[in-house]
Design a protein around this motif. Sequence first.
Motif, PDB file in Angstrom:
ATOM      1  N   MET A 280       0.831  -1.207   0.000  1.00 52.49           N
ATOM      2  CA  MET A 280       0.000   0.000   0.000  1.00 52.49           C
ATOM      3  C   MET A 280       0.867   1.260   0.000  1.00 52.49           C
ATOM      4  SD  MET A 280      -3.101  -1.101   2.568  1.00 52.49           S
ATOM      5  CE  MET A 280      -3.790   0.535   2.609  1.00 52.49           C
ATOM      6  N   GLU A 281       1.963   1.219   0.725  1.00 53.44           N
ATOM      7  CA  GLU A 281       2.871   2.366   0.764  1.00 53.44           C
ATOM      8  C   GLU A 281       3.425   2.634  -0.637  1.00 53.44           C
ATOM      9  OE1 GLU A 281       6.944   3.770   3.102  1.00 53.44           O
ATOM     10  OE2 GLU A 281       6.324   1.677   3.157  1.00 53.44           O
ATOM     11  N   LYS A 282       3.860   1.570  -1.317  1.00 55.02           N
ATOM     12  CA  LYS A 282       4.381   1.728  -2.686  1.00 55.02           C
ATOM     13  C   LYS A 282       3.307   2.259  -3.626  1.00 55.02           C
ATOM     14  CE  LYS A 282       7.999  -1.771  -2.394  1.00 55.02           C
ATOM     15  NZ  LYS A 282       8.469  -3.094  -2.846  1.00 55.02           N
ATOM     16  N   GLU A 283       2.084   1.715  -3.488  1.00 53.27           N
ATOM     17  CA  GLU A 283       0.985   2.180  -4.332  1.00 53.27           C
ATOM     18  C   GLU A 283       0.685   3.654  -4.081  1.00 53.27           C
ATOM     19  OE1 GLU A 283      -2.340  -0.384  -3.586  1.00 53.27           O
ATOM     20  OE2 GLU A 283      -1.447  -2.067  -4.680  1.00 53.27           O
ATOM     21  N   MET A 284       0.694   4.049  -2.811  1.00 52.43           N
ATOM     22  CA  MET A 284       0.409   5.444  -2.488  1.00 52.43           C
ATOM     23  C   MET A 284       1.500   6.363  -3.038  1.00 52.43           C
ATOM     24  SD  MET A 284      -1.065   4.994   1.384  1.00 52.43           S
ATOM     25  CE  MET A 284      -1.298   6.725   1.695  1.00 52.43           C
ATOM     26  N   ILE A 285       2.744   5.908  -2.952  1.00 58.81           N
ATOM     27  CA  ILE A 285       3.849   6.708  -3.496  1.00 58.81           C
ATOM     28  C   ILE A 285       3.699   6.838  -4.998  1.00 58.81           C
ATOM     29  CG2 ILE A 285       6.348   6.691  -3.919  1.00 58.81           C
ATOM     30  CD1 ILE A 285       6.651   5.533  -1.063  1.00 58.81           C
ATOM     31  N   GLU A 286       3.371   5.719  -5.670  1.00 54.94           N
ATOM     32  CA  GLU A 286       3.190   5.761  -7.126  1.00 54.94           C
ATOM     33  C   GLU A 286       2.016   6.666  -7.499  1.00 54.94           C
ATOM     34  OE1 GLU A 286       5.058   4.602  -9.646  1.00 54.94           O
ATOM     35  OE2 GLU A 286       6.482   4.081  -8.067  1.00 54.94           O
ATOM     36  N   GLU A 287       0.925   6.560  -6.749  1.00 50.68           N
ATOM     37  CA  GLU A 287      -0.227   7.427  -7.016  1.00 50.68           C
ATOM     38  C   GLU A 287       0.145   8.893  -6.817  1.00 50.68           C
ATOM     39  OE1 GLU A 287      -3.570   6.196  -4.664  1.00 50.68           O
ATOM     40  OE2 GLU A 287      -3.692   4.243  -5.662  1.00 50.68           O
ATOM     41  N   ALA A 288       0.898   9.173  -5.775  1.00 50.39           N
ATOM     42  CA  ALA A 288       1.322  10.551  -5.524  1.00 50.39           C
ATOM     43  C   ALA A 288       2.216  11.045  -6.661  1.00 50.39           C
ATOM     44  CB  ALA A 288       2.059  10.638  -4.191  1.00 50.39           C
ATOM     45  N   LYS A 289       3.155  10.183  -7.112  1.00 52.81           N
ATOM     46  CA  LYS A 289       4.022  10.573  -8.239  1.00 52.81           C
ATOM     47  C   LYS A 289       3.197  10.824  -9.490  1.00 52.81           C
ATOM     48  CE  LYS A 289       8.275   8.221  -6.804  1.00 52.81           C
ATOM     49  NZ  LYS A 289       9.207   7.120  -7.107  1.00 52.81           N
ATOM     50  N   ASP A 290       2.241   9.919  -9.764  1.00 50.39           N
ATOM     51  CA  ASP A 290       1.383  10.100 -10.934  1.00 50.39           C
ATOM     52  C   ASP A 290       0.572  11.386 -10.815  1.00 50.39           C
ATOM     53  OD1 ASP A 290       2.335   7.720 -11.923  1.00 50.39           O
ATOM     54  OD2 ASP A 290       0.543   6.541 -11.374  1.00 50.39           O
TER      55      ASP A 290
ATOM     56  N   ILE B 299       1.350  14.058  -9.090  1.00 50.92           N
ATOM     57  CA  ILE B 299       2.255  15.203  -9.262  1.00 50.92           C
ATOM     58  C   ILE B 299       2.576  15.398 -10.735  1.00 50.92           C
ATOM     59  CG2 ILE B 299       4.610  16.001  -8.817  1.00 50.92           C
ATOM     60  CD1 ILE B 299       4.310  14.717  -6.005  1.00 50.92           C
ATOM     61  N   ALA B 300       2.850  14.290 -11.429  1.00 50.03           N
ATOM     62  CA  ALA B 300       3.148  14.388 -12.862  1.00 50.03           C
ATOM     63  C   ALA B 300       1.951  14.955 -13.625  1.00 50.03           C
ATOM     64  CB  ALA B 300       3.534  13.017 -13.412  1.00 50.03           C
ATOM     65  N   GLN B 301       0.755  14.498 -13.254  1.00 53.65           N
ATOM     66  CA  GLN B 301      -0.455  15.003 -13.900  1.00 53.65           C
ATOM     67  C   GLN B 301      -0.646  16.498 -13.614  1.00 53.65           C
ATOM     68  OE1 GLN B 301      -2.208  13.237 -15.981  1.00 53.65           O
ATOM     69  NE2 GLN B 301      -3.750  14.770 -16.365  1.00 53.65           N
TER      70      GLN B 301
ATOM     71  N   ALA C  49      -0.379  21.984 -15.306  1.00 55.45           N
ATOM     72  CA  ALA C  49       0.153  23.332 -15.117  1.00 55.45           C
ATOM     73  C   ALA C  49       0.827  23.828 -16.390  1.00 55.45           C
ATOM     74  CB  ALA C  49       1.137  23.345 -13.950  1.00 55.45           C
ATOM     75  N   LYS C  50       1.597  22.943 -17.046  1.00 55.91           N
ATOM     76  CA  LYS C  50       2.235  23.337 -18.314  1.00 55.91           C
ATOM     77  C   LYS C  50       1.191  23.660 -19.373  1.00 55.91           C
ATOM     78  CE  LYS C  50       6.561  20.796 -17.744  1.00 55.91           C
ATOM     79  NZ  LYS C  50       7.400  19.688 -18.217  1.00 55.91           N
ATOM     80  N   MET C  51       0.115  22.836 -19.406  1.00 57.33           N
ATOM     81  CA  MET C  51      -0.944  23.119 -20.386  1.00 57.33           C
ATOM     82  C   MET C  51      -1.637  24.439 -20.054  1.00 57.33           C
ATOM     83  SD  MET C  51      -2.511  19.248 -20.866  1.00 57.33           S
ATOM     84  CE  MET C  51      -4.035  19.833 -21.508  1.00 57.33           C
ATOM     85  N   ASP C  52      -1.863  24.694 -18.760  1.00 62.28           N
ATOM     86  CA  ASP C  52      -2.498  25.961 -18.358  1.00 62.28           C
ATOM     87  C   ASP C  52      -1.610  27.148 -18.711  1.00 62.28           C
ATOM     88  OD1 ASP C  52      -4.658  24.559 -17.404  1.00 62.28           O
ATOM     89  OD2 ASP C  52      -4.080  24.713 -15.281  1.00 62.28           O
ATOM     90  N   ILE C  53      -0.296  26.969 -18.462  1.00 63.46           N
ATOM     91  CA  ILE C  53       0.646  28.050 -18.802  1.00 63.46           C
ATOM     92  C   ILE C  53       0.650  28.297 -20.305  1.00 63.46           C
ATOM     93  CG2 ILE C  53       3.110  28.640 -18.877  1.00 63.46           C
ATOM     94  CD1 ILE C  53       3.354  27.222 -16.136  1.00 63.46           C
ATOM     95  N   ALA C  54       0.686  27.225 -21.085  1.00 67.89           N
ATOM     96  CA  ALA C  54       0.677  27.368 -22.552  1.00 67.89           C
ATOM     97  C   ALA C  54      -0.617  28.028 -23.011  1.00 67.89           C
ATOM     98  CB  ALA C  54       0.853  26.010 -23.214  1.00 67.89           C
TER      99      ALA C  54
END
Length: 173
Positions: free
Chosen positions: A96-106, A108-110, A115-120
């Motif tokens: 679950m810890e690994k899944e939560m970390i992966e979800e958090a990374k995903d 953040i990436a999203q 944010a890049k799309m909003d800036i563009a």
Amino acid sequence: MMFNQLVIGSATSAGNTLVVLVSFLILLLLLKKFAWKPVTEMMEKRSETIANDLDGAKQAQKKANELVAEQQNKLAALQQESAKLIEQAQVNATRMEKEMIEEAKDSIAQMKKQAKMDIAFERQQALDEAKNEISVLSLQIAEKLIGKELDTATHAELVDEFIERLADSNETK
């Protein structure tokens, strides 16, 4: 007097001995008839009771030993099961810890992508607004310089030409 002679051990005659012997036999017969049977029955019953009590105690001891062994087996099984449950809980927690970390990374990436799309988008909007303002200003300047109104096609050509010059001047800087 006869009793005294027996107890004291004085000399007895054969007749006295015979009387004592007959008395003794009668006493034995009376004891056998009235006392021996009840005493032996009582002793046999007591013997049976003791034997039954011993058998019962042996059975109870055997049952107690079986229960102790059964409880020890159950305890060992419960200890193994609890160890498995703890191990499984640790594995699940790690997963679950690994899944939560992966979800958090995903996530953040999203968020970065959004944010890049909003800036563009904001940049494009700002450029479009600037283009419109420049278009209006250039039209007003051109009208003042030329002194006449321009049609839409001519106006669009002037705006595009101005933007290209502006972009070229930004690139050379």
